[in-house]
Motif scaffolding. Sequence first.
Motif, mmCIF file in Angstrom:
data_model
loop_
_atom_site.group_PDB
_atom_site.id
_atom_site.type_symbol
_atom_site.label_atom_id
_atom_site.label_comp_id
_atom_site.label_asym_id
_atom_site.label_seq_id
_atom_site.Cartn_x
_atom_site.Cartn_y
_atom_site.Cartn_z
ATOM 1 N N GLY A 228 9.339 3.363 -3.746
ATOM 2 C CA GLY A 228 7.310 4.242 -3.705
ATOM 3 C C GLY A 228 7.376 5.090 -4.663
ATOM 4 O O GLY A 228 7.935 6.105 -5.451
ATOM 5 N N PHE A 229 6.863 5.975 -3.983
ATOM 6 C CA PHE A 229 5.937 7.058 -4.832
ATOM 7 C C PHE A 229 5.729 8.185 -3.777
ATOM 8 O O PHE A 229 5.569 8.420 -2.902
ATOM 9 C CB PHE A 229 5.163 6.953 -6.022
ATOM 10 C CG PHE A 229 3.825 6.329 -5.208
ATOM 11 C CD1 PHE A 229 3.982 4.613 -4.622
ATOM 12 C CD2 PHE A 229 2.759 7.083 -4.851
ATOM 13 C CE1 PHE A 229 2.270 4.172 -4.082
ATOM 14 C CE2 PHE A 229 1.677 6.250 -3.744
ATOM 15 C CZ PHE A 229 1.897 5.159 -2.869
ATOM 16 N N GLU A 230 6.072 9.526 -4.655
ATOM 17 C CA GLU A 230 5.509 10.992 -3.553
ATOM 18 C C GLU A 230 3.950 10.520 -3.446
ATOM 19 O O GLU A 230 3.047 10.563 -3.821
ATOM 20 C CB GLU A 230 5.509 11.979 -4.281
ATOM 21 C CG GLU A 230 7.066 12.126 -4.342
ATOM 22 C CD GLU A 230 7.493 13.207 -5.496
ATOM 23 O OE1 GLU A 230 6.824 14.329 -5.769
ATOM 24 O OE2 GLU A 230 9.042 13.274 -6.121
ATOM 25 N N LEU A 231 3.881 10.757 -1.840
ATOM 26 C CA LEU A 231 2.322 11.200 -0.953
ATOM 27 C C LEU A 231 1.175 12.195 -1.920
ATOM 28 O O LEU A 231 0.533 12.062 -2.451
ATOM 29 C CB LEU A 231 2.328 11.697 0.090
ATOM 30 C CG LEU A 231 1.242 11.846 0.971
ATOM 31 C CD1 LEU A 231 0.279 10.717 0.627
ATOM 32 C CD2 LEU A 231 1.332 12.515 2.326
ATOM 33 N N GLY A 232 2.630 13.275 -2.049
ATOM 34 C CA GLY A 232 0.849 14.355 -3.492
ATOM 35 C C GLY A 232 0.555 13.549 -4.813
ATOM 36 O O GLY A 232 -0.425 13.711 -4.435
ATOM 37 N N SER A 233 1.771 12.918 -5.331
ATOM 38 C CA SER A 233 1.013 12.384 -6.656
ATOM 39 C C SER A 233 -0.559 11.656 -6.069
ATOM 40 O O SER A 233 -0.809 11.116 -6.701
ATOM 41 C CB SER A 233 2.100 11.650 -7.125
ATOM 42 O OG SER A 233 2.498 10.316 -5.995
ATOM 43 N N ALA B 167 5.777 4.124 0.351
ATOM 44 C CA ALA B 167 6.526 3.186 0.409
ATOM 45 C C ALA B 167 5.933 1.789 0.044
ATOM 46 O O ALA B 167 4.764 1.261 0.089
ATOM 47 C CB ALA B 167 8.192 2.931 1.598
ATOM 48 N N VAL B 168 6.298 1.115 -1.027
ATOM 49 C CA VAL B 168 5.628 -0.261 -1.349
ATOM 50 C C VAL B 168 6.964 -1.083 -1.539
ATOM 51 O O VAL B 168 6.254 -2.524 -1.812
ATOM 52 C CB VAL B 168 4.685 -0.483 -2.726
ATOM 53 C CG1 VAL B 168 3.274 0.558 -2.111
ATOM 54 C CG2 VAL B 168 5.871 0.423 -4.123
ATOM 55 N N GLY C 48 14.557 -3.292 -3.345
ATOM 56 C CA GLY C 48 14.414 -4.029 -4.992
ATOM 57 C C GLY C 48 13.380 -4.933 -4.285
ATOM 58 O O GLY C 48 12.989 -5.543 -6.013
ATOM 59 N N ASN C 49 12.329 -5.676 -3.604
ATOM 60 C CA ASN C 49 11.250 -6.281 -3.807
ATOM 61 C C ASN C 49 10.099 -5.148 -3.346
ATOM 62 O O ASN C 49 10.356 -3.973 -2.673
ATOM 63 C CB ASN C 49 12.008 -7.625 -2.972
ATOM 64 C CG ASN C 49 12.679 -8.257 -3.805
ATOM 65 O OD1 ASN C 49 12.066 -8.998 -4.631
ATOM 66 N ND2 ASN C 49 14.100 -9.317 -3.361
ATOM 67 N N SER C 50 9.688 -6.116 -2.425
ATOM 68 C CA SER C 50 7.988 -5.638 -1.795
ATOM 69 C C SER C 50 8.383 -4.990 -0.195
ATOM 70 O O SER C 50 9.367 -6.021 -0.091
ATOM 71 C CB SER C 50 6.853 -6.300 -2.282
ATOM 72 O OG SER C 50 6.677 -7.120 -1.755
ATOM 73 N N LEU C 51 7.680 -4.845 -0.247
ATOM 74 C CA LEU C 51 7.396 -3.874 1.357
ATOM 75 C C LEU C 51 7.441 -5.583 2.475
ATOM 76 O O LEU C 51 6.420 -6.037 2.108
ATOM 77 C CB LEU C 51 6.356 -2.938 1.489
ATOM 78 C CG LEU C 51 6.826 -2.191 3.013
ATOM 79 C CD1 LEU C 51 8.252 -1.211 2.576
ATOM 80 C CD2 LEU C 51 5.946 -0.721 2.669
ATOM 81 N N PRO C 52 8.064 -6.204 3.301
ATOM 82 C CA PRO C 52 7.609 -7.220 3.716
ATOM 83 C C PRO C 52 6.650 -6.565 5.117
ATOM 84 O O PRO C 52 6.515 -5.670 4.849
ATOM 85 C CB PRO C 52 9.210 -7.593 4.424
ATOM 86 C CG PRO C 52 10.321 -6.525 3.803
ATOM 87 C CD PRO C 52 9.845 -5.222 3.450
ATOM 88 N N PRO D 124 1.187 -3.239 3.249
ATOM 89 C CA PRO D 124 1.206 -2.949 1.626
ATOM 90 C C PRO D 124 2.012 -2.232 1.187
ATOM 91 O O PRO D 124 2.960 -1.762 0.534
ATOM 92 C CB PRO D 124 0.018 -3.754 0.524
ATOM 93 C CG PRO D 124 -0.719 -2.694 1.324
ATOM 94 C CD PRO D 124 -0.418 -3.046 2.741
ATOM 95 N N PHE D 125 1.764 -0.738 1.600
ATOM 96 C CA PHE D 125 1.818 0.541 1.694
ATOM 97 C C PHE D 125 2.027 0.921 3.253
ATOM 98 O O PHE D 125 1.251 1.461 4.108
ATOM 99 C CB PHE D 125 1.625 1.240 0.861
ATOM 100 C CG PHE D 125 0.580 1.947 1.007
ATOM 101 C CD1 PHE D 125 0.234 2.889 -0.119
ATOM 102 C CD2 PHE D 125 -0.831 1.683 1.643
ATOM 103 C CE1 PHE D 125 -1.167 3.808 0.225
ATOM 104 C CE2 PHE D 125 -1.986 1.902 1.596
ATOM 105 C CZ PHE D 125 -2.241 3.368 0.650
#
Lengths: 332, 205
Positions: free
Chosen positions: A159-164, A220-221, A225-229, A235-236
């Motif tokens: 995923g990536f930081e919510l802040g960004s 999180a997405v 190593g794969n996409s979020l089930p 999707p996120f």
Amino acid sequence: MLIQKPNKIPSSEITPESVYLNRRRFMQAFAGVGLAAAALPASALLSSGDTELPIYPGPNWLQPKLKAAPTTIVAEDDVAPYDAVITHNNFYEFGTKKSDPFEKAQEFNTDPWKVEVSGEVESPGVYNLEDLIAKVDLEERVYRLRCVEAWSMVIPWIGFELGSLLKQFNPTSKAKYVEFVTLVDKEQMPGQRGFFSSLDWPYTEGLRMDEAMHPLTLMAVGLYGNSLPPQNGAPFRLVVPWKYGFKSIKSIVAIRLTETMPKATWNQTAPGEYGFYANVNPKVDHPRWSQATERRLPASLLNPRIIDTQMFNGYADEVASLYSGMDLTKWY
Amino acid sequence: MLVAQKFSNLRWGSIAQWWLVFLAALLPLVLLVDALLANRLGADPAKTIVDELGTWALIFLWLTLAITPARRLFNWRKPLLFRRMLGLYAFFYAVLHLVSVGTFILGWRADLIVREVTERPYVIAGFVAFLLLMPLAVTSTRGWQTRLGPKWRSLHRLVYPASVLVLLHFVWLIRASYAEALLYGLLLAFLLGIRLYYTRNWRTR
């Protein structure tokens, strides 16, 4: 079972061998003392399921980003095996049983996906998830997840930081809180049709702005190593590792920045049991059960893996300062 | 001769039925062990096993309580043959439930057990229900029945408070969906309510 394209992967790639072997050893141990065990064929002792599990490569636009994600933060604990993480979920939109999300969410359509951003931001609007993700870099983080029901798992998110993400919308100075809303779709989400369910839809959650901007707070997405089930909140979804799992809201369709504390579903449902903050805290029990210990899943019968719960789920060094001066017994 | 034959047929029929019910009542346990060995209980087998065993203890207790109303309402006497067995099965599943909680959830850790039994209302309700059922299981034999005489009936009325505590134990555990609890609650209200109704009618008559 409703499974889309069950791409086969060898179980060795997803389940650490030690876990795998331990489980088998336990099964054999149990068979030795089991009541009706003697009557069952030996093949029943082998762990079947694993190789039959679906994997979720995700939409084409997401795949290269998932593959390129470096691993940045890793909890020292053993990572949970894949089958546990994708089959044991609390996602009441699909039913209240732990197995319901896995069984009922496989057809859940999560691409394309739109997110409505509103409230105290300079650039409100309806965004395509694809466009939002295009502007951020993904990373893999292995976090402990502690459920309010006193079980926990260690999960490798991407995923990536919510802040960004929030910075993309330019929050105004009035933005003190962030509210998140899950999709309402009775067609796709059977749990939302139930007459007896005591949750009011949509599911909503919220964070204080400093919590939302904290570098540990993840959107999180991906998973393993794969996409979020779908059953894990595709999707996120939000992942706040120092709070009880119900704060980490799934399948988000709206983000609102607000000046006042937003409503949160469990807090509204039972305010005496679930606080707005919901920080993991072994010293403040749920009125009906202890939070001092947790059962680390997957647990086996002969090794229940009961461990002491850590303050802020072990992330106290990073986040305790957010709550300095607050009475955490009152603001649970 | 004909009468004797009919009688013996009925006897054999009853024995066969008794065994049928006996084996059927074991089925939930057999299926649970089978699911466990086939690894079909998911990531948290302990919780599933504890919940299943507890629910079956409740179901057998309700079945035991349904025998008398079945006789009163439908003049259905056959089930009387199985009442002791069903009651003992309720206790049997309750014992397995309790042992599972101790072993798989609490790991027999004394500190955890003491806290659970002293601080959690739902645990206290369930545990007291178990303590109430214990003397009933012990005195369920014909020998104890004769030894206690009329006291036996009074003693076995403990099943009523026990069943209410069992329901409370179940309800207090719920996080969100009350459908299942509502069903068990309505059934118990009916099973106990009908007794109240008959007791009153009998008194006024």
